[in-house]
Enzyme design. Sequence first.
Site, PDB file in Angstrom:
ATOM      1  N   SER A 127      42.635  50.029  31.024  1.00  9.06           N
ATOM      2  CA  SER A 127      44.076  50.302  30.972  1.00  9.06           C
ATOM      3  C   SER A 127      44.850  49.247  31.748  1.00  9.06           C
ATOM      4  O   SER A 127      44.387  48.749  32.785  1.00  9.06           O
ATOM      5  CB  SER A 127      44.311  51.676  31.603  1.00  9.06           C
ATOM      6  OG  SER A 127      45.664  51.875  31.897  1.00  9.06           O
ATOM      7  N   TYR A 151      43.980  57.806  38.477  1.00 11.38           N
ATOM      8  CA  TYR A 151      43.585  57.491  37.094  1.00 11.38           C
ATOM      9  C   TYR A 151      43.255  55.997  36.959  1.00 11.38           C
ATOM     10  O   TYR A 151      42.186  55.623  36.466  1.00 11.38           O
ATOM     11  CB  TYR A 151      44.699  57.880  36.109  1.00 11.38           C
ATOM     12  CG  TYR A 151      44.509  57.240  34.759  1.00 11.38           C
ATOM     13  CD1 TYR A 151      43.503  57.679  33.898  1.00 11.38           C
ATOM     14  CD2 TYR A 151      45.285  56.152  34.359  1.00 11.38           C
ATOM     15  CE1 TYR A 151      43.296  57.062  32.670  1.00 11.38           C
ATOM     16  CE2 TYR A 151      45.079  55.537  33.137  1.00 11.38           C
ATOM     17  CZ  TYR A 151      44.093  55.993  32.290  1.00 11.38           C
ATOM     18  OH  TYR A 151      43.882  55.367  31.090  1.00 11.38           O
ATOM     19  N   LYS A 155      39.564  53.723  36.235  1.00 12.49           N
ATOM     20  CA  LYS A 155      39.327  52.700  35.198  1.00 12.49           C
ATOM     21  C   LYS A 155      38.785  51.414  35.826  1.00 12.49           C
ATOM     22  O   LYS A 155      37.854  50.795  35.309  1.00 12.49           O
ATOM     23  CB  LYS A 155      40.623  52.433  34.420  1.00 12.49           C
ATOM     24  CG  LYS A 155      41.047  53.594  33.533  1.00 12.49           C
ATOM     25  CD  LYS A 155      40.081  53.767  32.364  1.00 12.49           C
ATOM     26  CE  LYS A 155      40.305  55.037  31.586  1.00 12.49           C
ATOM     27  NZ  LYS A 155      39.354  55.248  30.502  1.00 12.49           N
TER      28      LYS A 155
HETATM   29  P1  NAD Z   1      43.114  61.310  24.308  1.00 15.98           P
HETATM   30  O1  NAD Z   1      43.171  62.314  25.395  1.00 15.98           O
HETATM   31  O2  NAD Z   1      43.919  61.553  23.076  1.00 15.98           O
HETATM   32  O3  NAD Z   1      41.593  61.088  23.857  1.00 15.98           O
HETATM   33  C1  NAD Z   1      40.506  61.267  24.737  1.00 15.98           C
HETATM   34  C2  NAD Z   1      39.466  62.092  23.993  1.00 15.98           C
HETATM   35  O4  NAD Z   1      38.339  62.263  24.852  1.00 15.98           O
HETATM   36  C3  NAD Z   1      39.959  63.481  23.601  1.00 15.98           C
HETATM   37  O5  NAD Z   1      39.595  63.765  22.270  1.00 15.98           O
HETATM   38  C4  NAD Z   1      39.252  64.406  24.580  1.00 15.98           C
HETATM   39  O6  NAD Z   1      39.011  65.688  24.022  1.00 15.98           O
HETATM   40  C5  NAD Z   1      37.974  63.628  24.841  1.00 15.98           C
HETATM   41  N1  NAD Z   1      37.375  63.912  26.141  1.00 15.98           N
HETATM   42  C6  NAD Z   1      37.980  63.988  27.342  1.00 15.98           C
HETATM   43  N2  NAD Z   1      37.090  64.269  28.295  1.00 15.98           N
HETATM   44  C7  NAD Z   1      35.878  64.373  27.697  1.00 15.98           C
HETATM   45  C8  NAD Z   1      34.568  64.644  28.145  1.00 15.98           C
HETATM   46  N3  NAD Z   1      34.317  64.890  29.445  1.00 15.98           N
HETATM   47  N4  NAD Z   1      33.540  64.657  27.259  1.00 15.98           N
HETATM   48  C9  NAD Z   1      33.801  64.406  25.932  1.00 15.98           C
HETATM   49  N5  NAD Z   1      35.027  64.155  25.444  1.00 15.98           N
HETATM   50  C10 NAD Z   1      36.057  64.135  26.318  1.00 15.98           C
HETATM   51  O7  NAD Z   1      43.484  59.895  24.946  1.00 15.98           O
HETATM   52  P2  NAD Z   1      43.762  58.494  24.246  1.00 15.98           P
HETATM   53  O8  NAD Z   1      45.189  58.166  24.446  1.00 15.98           O
HETATM   54  O9  NAD Z   1      43.200  58.464  22.894  1.00 15.98           O
HETATM   55  O10 NAD Z   1      42.937  57.548  25.221  1.00 15.98           O
HETATM   56  C11 NAD Z   1      41.631  57.123  24.900  1.00 15.98           C
HETATM   57  C12 NAD Z   1      41.127  56.229  26.015  1.00 15.98           C
HETATM   58  O11 NAD Z   1      41.993  55.115  26.183  1.00 15.98           O
HETATM   59  C13 NAD Z   1      41.033  56.904  27.371  1.00 15.98           C
HETATM   60  O12 NAD Z   1      39.880  56.428  28.023  1.00 15.98           O
HETATM   61  C14 NAD Z   1      42.276  56.443  28.085  1.00 15.98           C
HETATM   62  O13 NAD Z   1      42.111  56.438  29.475  1.00 15.98           O
HETATM   63  C15 NAD Z   1      42.401  55.030  27.540  1.00 15.98           C
HETATM   64  N6  NAD Z   1      43.774  54.497  27.576  1.00 15.98           N
HETATM   65  C16 NAD Z   1      44.778  55.213  26.972  1.00 15.98           C
HETATM   66  C17 NAD Z   1      46.080  54.716  27.012  1.00 15.98           C
HETATM   67  C18 NAD Z   1      47.227  55.494  26.412  1.00 15.98           C
HETATM   68  O14 NAD Z   1      48.361  55.262  26.814  1.00 15.98           O
HETATM   69  N7  NAD Z   1      47.006  56.384  25.465  1.00 15.98           N
HETATM   70  C19 NAD Z   1      46.335  53.490  27.639  1.00 15.98           C
HETATM   71  C20 NAD Z   1      45.283  52.790  28.232  1.00 15.98           C
HETATM   72  C21 NAD Z   1      43.993  53.320  28.187  1.00 15.98           C
HETATM   73  C1  WQD Z   2      57.069  54.371  29.712  1.00 17.34           C
HETATM   74  C2  WQD Z   2      58.447  54.125  30.296  1.00 17.34           C
HETATM   75  C3  WQD Z   2      58.950  55.513  32.187  1.00 17.34           C
HETATM   76  C4  WQD Z   2      59.014  59.299  29.986  1.00 17.34           C
HETATM   77  C5  WQD Z   2      51.255  55.252  31.128  1.00 17.34           C
HETATM   78  C6  WQD Z   2      50.073  55.077  32.046  1.00 17.34           C
HETATM   79  C7  WQD Z   2      49.295  53.871  31.654  1.00 17.34           C
HETATM   80  C8  WQD Z   2      48.912  53.898  30.195  1.00 17.34           C
HETATM   81  C9  WQD Z   2      50.110  54.098  29.353  1.00 17.34           C
HETATM   82  C10 WQD Z   2      46.786  55.023  30.110  1.00 17.34           C
HETATM   83  C11 WQD Z   2      58.472  54.110  31.820  1.00 17.34           C
HETATM   84  C12 WQD Z   2      59.870  55.830  31.037  1.00 17.34           C
HETATM   85  C13 WQD Z   2      58.915  57.977  30.314  1.00 17.34           C
HETATM   86  C14 WQD Z   2      60.279  59.950  30.099  1.00 17.34           C
HETATM   87  C15 WQD Z   2      61.241  57.858  30.828  1.00 17.34           C
HETATM   88  N1  WQD Z   2      48.042  54.985  29.916  1.00 17.34           N
HETATM   89  N2  WQD Z   2      59.999  57.266  30.731  1.00 17.34           N
HETATM   90  N3  WQD Z   2      61.343  59.188  30.506  1.00 17.34           N
HETATM   91  O1  WQD Z   2      54.027  55.067  32.600  1.00 17.34           O
HETATM   92  O2  WQD Z   2      54.155  52.877  31.319  1.00 17.34           O
HETATM   93  O3  WQD Z   2      52.091  54.146  31.278  1.00 17.34           O
HETATM   94  O4  WQD Z   2      50.812  55.281  29.775  1.00 17.34           O
HETATM   95  O5  WQD Z   2      46.068  54.185  30.541  1.00 17.34           O
HETATM   96  O6  WQD Z   2      48.151  53.893  32.428  1.00 17.34           O
HETATM   97  O7  WQD Z   2      50.559  54.911  33.356  1.00 17.34           O
HETATM   98  O8  WQD Z   2      54.040  55.046  30.075  1.00 17.34           O
HETATM   99  O9  WQD Z   2      55.165  56.343  28.319  1.00 17.34           O
HETATM  100  O10 WQD Z   2      54.881  57.380  30.619  1.00 17.34           O
HETATM  101  O11 WQD Z   2      56.498  55.523  30.327  1.00 17.34           O
HETATM  102  O12 WQD Z   2      62.222  57.238  31.188  1.00 17.34           O
HETATM  103  O13 WQD Z   2      60.441  61.156  29.838  1.00 17.34           O
HETATM  104  O14 WQD Z   2      59.292  55.221  29.912  1.00 17.34           O
HETATM  105  O15 WQD Z   2      59.635  55.569  33.413  1.00 17.34           O
HETATM  106  O16 WQD Z   2      59.434  53.159  32.203  1.00 17.34           O
HETATM  107  P1  WQD Z   2      53.655  54.269  31.438  1.00 17.34           P
HETATM  108  P2  WQD Z   2      55.112  56.169  29.799  1.00 17.34           P
END
Ligand code: NAD
Ligand code: WQD
Length: 340
Positions: A127, A151, A155
């Site tokens: 992330s 979190y 990572k």
């Molecule tokens: P998500 O929550 O939609 O998907 C995660 C999936 O993993 C879900 O289906 C959940 O049921 C499953 N899961 C959680 N814990 C588990 C466990 N202990 N055993 C088996 N399955 C489990 O999230 P996402 O947005 O699809 O994110 C996927 C990956 O990408 C995650 O590792 C997240 O940290 C990473 N990531 C997400 C974002 C984002 O903004 N969505 C950004 C950067 C990194």
């Molecule tokens: C985006 C922008 C908020 C909601 C998070 C995780 C990051 C990654 C992606 C997993 C920011 C603003 C948001 C609201 C707002 N995930 N905001 N009102 O915080 O950049 O990143 O998701 O790895 O690790 O930290 O994403 O979508 O929460 O926010 O003003 O109701 O929108 O302040 O500027 P963020 P976000």
Amino acid sequence: MPQTVLVTGGAGFIGSHTCVELLRSGHEVVVLDDHSNSSPEALERVAKIAGRPIAAAHTADVRDRRALDAVFSAHPIDAVVHFAAKKAVGESVRIPLAYYDINVGGTTALASAMHAHGVHRLVFSSSCSVYGDATVVPLTEQSPTAPTNPYAATKLTCERILADLCRHVPELRVLALRYFNPAGAHPSGLLGEDPSGVPGNLMPFLAQIAVGRREELSVFGDDYATPDGTGVRDYIHVVDVAEGHVAALGHLDDAPGLQIFNLGTGRGSSVLELAHAFEQASGRPIPHRIAPRRPGDVAELVADPAKVEAAWGWTARRDVTAMCRDAWNFQRNNPYGYAP
Ligand code: NAD
Ligand code: WQD
């Protein structure tokens, strides 16, 4: 070359879109998911979009070593894409141990099972949050890492554990992909983001306002050092992220050890710009008010995507307009997500 790919967390937001692209590229897909944050319905929809089903779906916790052994014994896995994790930043501050347990414990259990079964190719979901409060943007993979919440720390810890493991297991190849802000949905309107409770992320919050489930957006701060004062992020279409994983599978053998790549677009959008784009895409008003800054937020996070483009020739192709259009299409067709 078609591969058999184990996708942990394959029913989740990014996982389900990745399963579609893997199937469309000819790969066989085995999913392991405990559905703690997803619906099995997503996998039905994956099959519908791809025109063929995944090979198998196992409902299990990724920390469950016995379940992992069963999966690796049952299928000739060539590579693993590891999405399964908890991802809510705010929650991670409240229950840090659960985050370390699931995110780090899940990764070590998986790595150990892979080793035991002779599987040495892994794509790991990292992330942009590992960069913390960036002072210099755009961020390259060389930028300093400084997680500001548990979190993000899980990572970075996983990246370090996997790097250590690579030093001792020469066959191991790991690609750690640092996604920026994945957003949008599948253009079919069948797959999308379905957060439980109040969405913490901006894009699903906008979608729920447009569909009438929420009243107004709280803009968390308009006094940042950005052009309009609101936070700037590098939103990347979830289908681009999914395609990035297909590309990654083709490059797992490029180099030994752990390689890190940013997956972003290199373009930033502010909160107000995204809200405006969503209004345009949906034709619905997005009322907003300015609220205090959200603790832990940073002014600007934008990727420098040059490394991945140079290495794989991969770039994100879709823009914010497409992300809003597709997120709206999913929300309109599924106002309550995957719930019946
Ligand atoms: P998500 O929550 O939609 O998907 C995660 C999936 O993993 C879900 O289906 C959940 O049921 C499953 N899961 C959680 N814990 C588990 C466990 N202990 N055993 C088996 N399955 C489990 O999230 P996402 O947005 O699809 O994110 C996927 C990956 O990408 C995650 O590792 C997240 O940290 C990473 N990531 C997400 C974002 C984002 O903004 N969505 C950004 C950067 C990194
Ligand atoms: C985006 C922008 C908020 C909601 C998070 C995780 C990051 C990654 C992606 C997993 C920011 C603003 C948001 C609201 C707002 N995930 N905001 N009102 O915080 O950049 O990143 O998701 O790895 O690790 O930290 O994403 O979508 O929460 O926010 O003003 O109701 O929108 O302040 O500027 P963020 P976000």
